[in-house]
Scaffold this active site. Structure first.
Site, PDB file in Angstrom:
ATOM      1  N   TYR A  20      63.062  22.128  65.375  1.00  0.00           N
ATOM      2  CA  TYR A  20      63.130  23.391  64.632  1.00  0.00           C
ATOM      3  C   TYR A  20      61.953  24.311  64.965  1.00  0.00           C
ATOM      4  O   TYR A  20      62.067  25.522  64.848  1.00  0.00           O
ATOM      5  CB  TYR A  20      63.126  23.127  63.128  1.00  0.00           C
ATOM      6  CG  TYR A  20      64.483  22.901  62.511  1.00  0.00           C
ATOM      7  CD1 TYR A  20      65.329  21.903  62.985  1.00  0.00           C
ATOM      8  CD2 TYR A  20      64.907  23.680  61.440  1.00  0.00           C
ATOM      9  CE1 TYR A  20      66.556  21.687  62.402  1.00  0.00           C
ATOM     10  CE2 TYR A  20      66.139  23.469  60.852  1.00  0.00           C
ATOM     11  CZ  TYR A  20      66.965  22.470  61.331  1.00  0.00           C
ATOM     12  OH  TYR A  20      68.181  22.264  60.752  1.00  0.00           O
TER      13      TYR A  20
ATOM     14  N   LYS B 203      66.522   8.415  68.205  1.00  0.00           N
ATOM     15  CA  LYS B 203      67.351   8.283  69.412  1.00  0.00           C
ATOM     16  C   LYS B 203      66.457   7.748  70.520  1.00  0.00           C
ATOM     17  O   LYS B 203      66.276   8.369  71.579  1.00  0.00           O
ATOM     18  CB  LYS B 203      67.972   9.658  69.748  1.00  0.00           C
ATOM     19  CG  LYS B 203      68.977   9.653  70.867  1.00  0.00           C
ATOM     20  CD  LYS B 203      70.310   9.007  70.506  1.00  0.00           C
ATOM     21  CE  LYS B 203      71.212   8.953  71.716  1.00  0.00           C
ATOM     22  NZ  LYS B 203      72.425   8.144  71.481  1.00  0.00           N
TER      23      LYS B 203
ATOM     24  N   ASP C 173      73.222   8.024  66.252  1.00  0.00           N
ATOM     25  CA  ASP C 173      74.689   8.038  66.364  1.00  0.00           C
ATOM     26  C   ASP C 173      75.313   6.892  65.584  1.00  0.00           C
ATOM     27  O   ASP C 173      76.282   7.073  64.851  1.00  0.00           O
ATOM     28  CB  ASP C 173      75.137   8.065  67.839  1.00  0.00           C
ATOM     29  CG  ASP C 173      74.490   6.987  68.694  1.00  0.00           C
ATOM     30  OD1 ASP C 173      73.564   6.300  68.209  1.00  0.00           O
ATOM     31  OD2 ASP C 173      74.904   6.825  69.859  1.00  0.00           O
TER      32      ASP C 173
HETATM   33  C1  IPM Z   1      69.199  22.946  55.152  1.00  0.00           C
HETATM   34  C2  IPM Z   1      69.762  24.130  55.848  1.00  0.00           C
HETATM   35  C3  IPM Z   1      68.647  24.821  56.626  1.00  0.00           C
HETATM   36  C4  IPM Z   1      68.140  23.833  57.646  1.00  0.00           C
HETATM   37  C5  IPM Z   1      69.019  26.156  57.265  1.00  0.00           C
HETATM   38  C6  IPM Z   1      69.584  27.123  56.253  1.00  0.00           C
HETATM   39  C7  IPM Z   1      67.847  26.758  57.985  1.00  0.00           C
HETATM   40  O1  IPM Z   1      70.835  23.772  56.664  1.00  0.00           O
HETATM   41  O2  IPM Z   1      68.289  23.122  54.327  1.00  0.00           O
HETATM   42  O3  IPM Z   1      69.663  21.830  55.395  1.00  0.00           O
HETATM   43  O4  IPM Z   1      68.720  23.693  58.733  1.00  0.00           O
HETATM   44  O5  IPM Z   1      67.149  23.188  57.358  1.00  0.00           O
END
Ligand code: IPM
Ligand code: MN
Length: 358
Positions: A140, A190, A222
């Site tokens: 992320y 993984k 998985d």
């Molecule tokens: C979650 C959501 C968020 C994430 C999005 C909205 C950025 O899907 O809190 O699970 O991916 O973390």
């Protein structure tokens, strides 16, 4: 006086946080808690009003609060926007800036809802697991990222990266939680393909040495996706990285009956907690009083427990929710075919009535 910030966000966010706030207000007066509330914008509604998914002033308000109750972000209106200015970026920035690296997503099945799962009763009955998702690292946030033209072709990249400090601190959260639960940690990765998962597994093993009362097992992501469907009751604490945790927590939520039931808490070292339902903004049902407010209400219960040190008030909320479900009250997402359903406000009313009757 504990100051709380409500960030309703987009879609059904405002509807569900309204009900959660009502529950907090009611429970506070019964349990001698003094709460004050502020509200601000996040996500698409903030983009529309201020040109950014999270304004600095909203972030400062969050920093000045004891805890943040958030609804949901995103919607079709902003879907065509590039990732770095989308509604979701507001939430990601909030998590990162507040240092909320530990995302707790408890997936337990309410007895009254066993029939609402798409899985058979005997598979679902008694599910009680906690997904501990790393929230401020991994793919992320990894650099480099972005799109570029390489040899005349569009190319895009993201980077999955964890360092040992990030892994060790989320592992500790998982082991501490397991100590208070059924003493089992399942680390999901993984490692047969990814170096980052090999380091993950090594560091989790190192941390495990500090917790000889907790059993540690490893599972490839998985096969974990499969095992969660096959034998979900086996699992206690499931610890994993940001992306795998995002995916597996939706799966875990769904097998307990509905995504509309799953709360979450995001905690860090700074002491501020962020509480939000795991479900999204559900634009298809937004504004129609059709949303299920229980995930938001149960998130408020987590806020009471983790940020206000009020476990009794938290339990009162959970008991009220279970009691309402026992009476057969269902929002549309929980109703079986042919079963009648109630709206978001009505569900909030019923929870308040149960609290008052306790
Ligand atoms: C979650 C959501 C968020 C994430 C999005 C909205 C950025 O899907 O809190 O699970 O991916 O973390
Ligand atoms: Mn998600």
């Amino acid at each position: 006086m504990a100051n709380l910030l409500v960030l309703p966000g987009d879609g059904i966010g405002p509807e569900v946080t309204t009900q959660a706030r009502r529950v907090l207000e009611a429970v506070a007066s019964r349990h001698g808690l003094e709460l004050s509330f502020e509200e601000d914008l996040i996500g698409g509604s903030s983009i529309d009003a201020r040109g950014t998914p999270l304004a600095d002033e909203a972030l400062e308000r969050a920093r000045g609060s004891r805890g943040v109750l958030l609804g949901a972000v995103g919607g079709p209106k902003w879907d065509a926007m590039p990732v770095d200015v989308r509604p979701e970026k507001g939430l990601l920035r909030l998590r990162k800036e507040l240092g909320l690296f530990a995302n707790l997503r408890p997936a337990a099945v309410f007895p009254a809802l066993v029939g609402a799962s798409t899985l058979r009763r005997e598979v679902v009955e008694g599910i009680d697991l906690l997904v501990v998702r790393e929230l401020t690292g991994g793919i992320y946030f990894g650099e480099p990222r972005g799109e570029a033209l390489v040899d005349g072709r569009r190319e895009a990249r993201n980077t999955m990266v964890y360092d040992e400090v990030e892994i060790a601190r989320i592992a500790r959260v998982a082991f501490e939680a397991a100590r208070r639960r059924r003493q089992l940690v399942t680390s999901v990765h993984k490692a047969n393909v990814l170096e980052v998962s090999q380091l993950w597994t090594t560091v989790v093993e190192e941390v495990a040495k500090e917790y000889d009362d907790v059993r540690l097992e490893h599972q490839l992501v998985d096969s974990m996706a499969m095992l969660l469907l096959k034998e979900p009751r086996r699992y206690d604490v499931v610890v994993t990285g940001n992306l795998f945790g995002d995916i597996l927590s939706d799966e875990a939520a769904m097998i307990t009956g509905s995504l509309g039931m799953l709360p979450s808490a995001s905690l860090g070292e700074g002491g501020i907690g962020l509480y939000e339902p795991v479900h999204g903004s559900a634009p298809d049902i937004a504004g129609r009083d059709a949303a299920n407010p229980l995930a938001a209400i149960l998130s408020a219960a987590m806020l009471l427990e983790h940020s206000l040190d009020a476990p009794e008030a938290a339990n009162a909320v959970r008991t009220a929710v279970a009691g309402v479900l026992d009476t057969g009250a269902r929002t549309a997402d929980l109703a079986a075919a042919g079963e009648s359903s109630i709206g978001c406000c009505e569900m909030g009313d019923r929870v308040l009535a149960k609290l008052a009757a306790a």
